[in-house]
Design a protein around this motif. Sequence first.
Motif, PDB file in Angstrom:
ATOM      1  N   SER A  61       1.054  -1.291  -0.032  1.00 20.05           N
ATOM      2  CA  SER A  61      -0.081  -0.149   0.061  1.00 20.05           C
ATOM      3  C   SER A  61       0.868   1.358  -0.069  1.00 20.05           C
ATOM      4  N   GLU A  62       2.094   1.296   0.638  1.00 21.06           N
ATOM      5  CA  GLU A  62       3.092   2.356   0.657  1.00 21.06           C
ATOM      6  C   GLU A  62       4.064   2.430  -0.701  1.00 21.06           C
ATOM      7  N   ASP A  63       3.629   1.393  -1.536  1.00 21.10           N
ATOM      8  CA  ASP A  63       4.405   1.402  -2.799  1.00 21.10           C
ATOM      9  C   ASP A  63       5.960   1.024  -2.662  1.00 21.10           C
ATOM     10  N   SER A  64       6.305   0.334  -1.692  1.00 19.42           N
ATOM     11  CA  SER A  64       7.655   0.128  -1.326  1.00 19.42           C
ATOM     12  C   SER A  64       8.046  -1.146  -2.236  1.00 19.42           C
ATOM     13  N   VAL A  65       8.183  -1.266  -3.242  1.00 15.24           N
ATOM     14  CA  VAL A  65       8.376  -2.461  -4.034  1.00 15.24           C
ATOM     15  C   VAL A  65       9.709  -3.145  -3.811  1.00 15.24           C
ATOM     16  N   SER A  66      10.744  -2.360  -3.468  1.00 14.17           N
ATOM     17  CA  SER A  66      11.992  -3.394  -3.069  1.00 14.17           C
ATOM     18  C   SER A  66      11.878  -3.865  -1.870  1.00 14.17           C
ATOM     19  N   ASP A  67      11.163  -3.302  -0.760  1.00 14.91           N
ATOM     20  CA  ASP A  67      11.122  -3.680   0.458  1.00 14.91           C
ATOM     21  C   ASP A  67      10.266  -4.872   0.420  1.00 14.91           C
ATOM     22  N   VAL A  68       9.081  -5.004  -0.418  1.00 17.06           N
ATOM     23  CA  VAL A  68       8.492  -6.099  -0.745  1.00 17.06           C
ATOM     24  C   VAL A  68       9.079  -7.388  -1.059  1.00 17.06           C
ATOM     25  N   LYS A  69       9.985  -7.142  -2.077  1.00 17.80           N
ATOM     26  CA  LYS A  69      10.729  -8.188  -2.537  1.00 17.80           C
ATOM     27  C   LYS A  69      11.508  -8.808  -1.494  1.00 17.80           C
ATOM     28  N   LYS A  70      12.208  -8.084  -0.472  1.00 19.25           N
ATOM     29  CA  LYS A  70      12.833  -8.409   0.561  1.00 19.25           C
ATOM     30  C   LYS A  70      12.116  -9.379   1.494  1.00 19.25           C
ATOM     31  N   LYS A  71      10.917  -8.912   1.781  1.00 15.40           N
ATOM     32  CA  LYS A  71      10.093  -9.510   2.681  1.00 15.40           C
ATOM     33  C   LYS A  71       9.347 -10.862   2.433  1.00 15.40           C
ATOM     34  N   PHE A  72       9.111 -10.592   0.837  1.00 18.79           N
ATOM     35  CA  PHE A  72       8.839 -11.934   0.358  1.00 18.79           C
ATOM     36  C   PHE A  72       9.854 -13.149   0.311  1.00 18.79           C
ATOM     37  N   GLY A  73      11.052 -12.920   0.170  1.00 21.66           N
ATOM     38  CA  GLY A  73      12.118 -13.839   0.264  1.00 21.66           C
ATOM     39  C   GLY A  73      12.009 -14.545   1.638  1.00 21.66           C
ATOM     40  N   GLU A  74      12.095 -13.689   2.760  1.00 19.63           N
ATOM     41  CA  GLU A  74      11.842 -14.214   4.006  1.00 19.63           C
ATOM     42  C   GLU A  74      10.641 -15.133   4.433  1.00 19.63           C
ATOM     43  N   LEU A  75       9.471 -14.610   3.912  1.00 16.01           N
ATOM     44  CA  LEU A  75       8.344 -15.256   4.006  1.00 16.01           C
ATOM     45  C   LEU A  75       8.292 -16.471   3.414  1.00 16.01           C
ATOM     46  N   ASN A  76       8.797 -16.607   2.082  1.00 14.72           N
ATOM     47  CA  ASN A  76       8.789 -17.754   1.403  1.00 14.72           C
ATOM     48  C   ASN A  76       9.706 -18.826   2.062  1.00 14.72           C
ATOM     49  N   LYS A  77      10.730 -18.705   2.987  1.00 11.42           N
ATOM     50  CA  LYS A  77      11.413 -19.459   3.552  1.00 11.42           C
ATOM     51  C   LYS A  77      10.731 -20.259   4.505  1.00 11.42           C
ATOM     52  N   LEU A  78       9.863 -19.194   5.287  1.00  8.65           N
ATOM     53  CA  LEU A  78       9.067 -19.674   6.486  1.00  8.65           C
ATOM     54  C   LEU A  78       7.706 -20.587   6.044  1.00  8.65           C
ATOM     55  N   VAL A  79       7.340 -20.264   4.658  1.00  9.92           N
ATOM     56  CA  VAL A  79       6.157 -21.220   4.370  1.00  9.92           C
ATOM     57  C   VAL A  79       6.925 -22.430   4.217  1.00  9.92           C
ATOM     58  N   LYS A  80       7.997 -22.389   3.421  1.00  8.98           N
ATOM     59  CA  LYS A  80       8.686 -23.881   3.123  1.00  8.98           C
ATOM     60  C   LYS A  80       8.563 -24.679   4.368  1.00  8.98           C
ATOM     61  N   ILE A  81       9.222 -24.070   5.483  1.00 15.77           N
ATOM     62  CA  ILE A  81       9.375 -24.646   6.670  1.00 15.77           C
ATOM     63  C   ILE A  81       7.987 -25.175   7.202  1.00 15.77           C
ATOM     64  N   ILE A  82       6.876 -24.285   7.040  1.00 19.56           N
ATOM     65  CA  ILE A  82       5.542 -24.563   7.699  1.00 19.56           C
ATOM     66  C   ILE A  82       5.088 -25.710   7.017  1.00 19.56           C
ATOM     67  N   LYS A  83       5.279 -25.759   5.570  1.00 15.66           N
ATOM     68  CA  LYS A  83       4.512 -26.820   4.572  1.00 15.66           C
ATOM     69  C   LYS A  83       5.323 -27.944   4.895  1.00 15.66           C
ATOM     70  N   ASN A  84       6.615 -28.170   5.309  1.00 20.64           N
ATOM     71  CA  ASN A  84       7.267 -29.318   5.423  1.00 20.64           C
ATOM     72  C   ASN A  84       6.766 -29.895   6.786  1.00 20.64           C
ATOM     73  N   SER A  85       6.294 -28.901   7.696  1.00 17.95           N
ATOM     74  CA  SER A  85       5.763 -29.465   9.254  1.00 17.95           C
ATOM     75  C   SER A  85       4.811 -30.235   9.060  1.00 17.95           C
ATOM     76  N   ILE A  86       3.863 -29.954   8.090  1.00 19.64           N
ATOM     77  CA  ILE A  86       2.579 -30.780   7.950  1.00 19.64           C
ATOM     78  C   ILE A  86       2.732 -31.955   7.266  1.00 19.64           C
ATOM     79  N   ARG A  87       3.978 -32.361   6.804  1.00 16.86           N
ATOM     80  CA  ARG A  87       3.776 -33.600   5.638  1.00 16.86           C
ATOM     81  C   ARG A  87       3.969 -34.765   6.376  1.00 16.86           C
TER      82      ARG A  87
END
Length: 87
Positions: A61-87
Motif C-alpha cells: 500500500s505504501e508502494d515500497s516494491v524493493s522492500d516487498v521483494k525482500k520481505k517475500f524472500g523471508e516469507l517464502n523461507k518460512l512457508v517452506k518450513i511450515i509446509k514441511n511441518s505438515i507432511r
Amino acid sequence: MVVIMVESQSSSHSSSDRIKEFASKQLNKIQKILEDPLIDSNMPELERANSLVREIETLISEDSVSDVKKKFGELNKLVKIIKNSIR
C-alpha cells in the motif's frame, strides 16, 4: 522532453502496478496455506509468517516494491518450513 519523462513515469508506474498486483495474488495464496488446520498454531514460524504478511500488505500500500521483494524472500523461507511441518 516532458513527453519522454511522462512516458517513462507511466511505464515505471505500470511496472510497479504489475508487481504490486502479483505480490497481492501471491500473498493471497500464502494466506490460504497459513490457514491450513493441520498447521500447529503454536509454531513460531507461523506467527512470524503472519506478521510478515501484514508487513507486506502495508509495504504494498505504501508502494515500497524493493522492500516487498525482500520481505517475500523471508516469507517464502518460512512457508517452506511450515509446509514441511505438515507432511
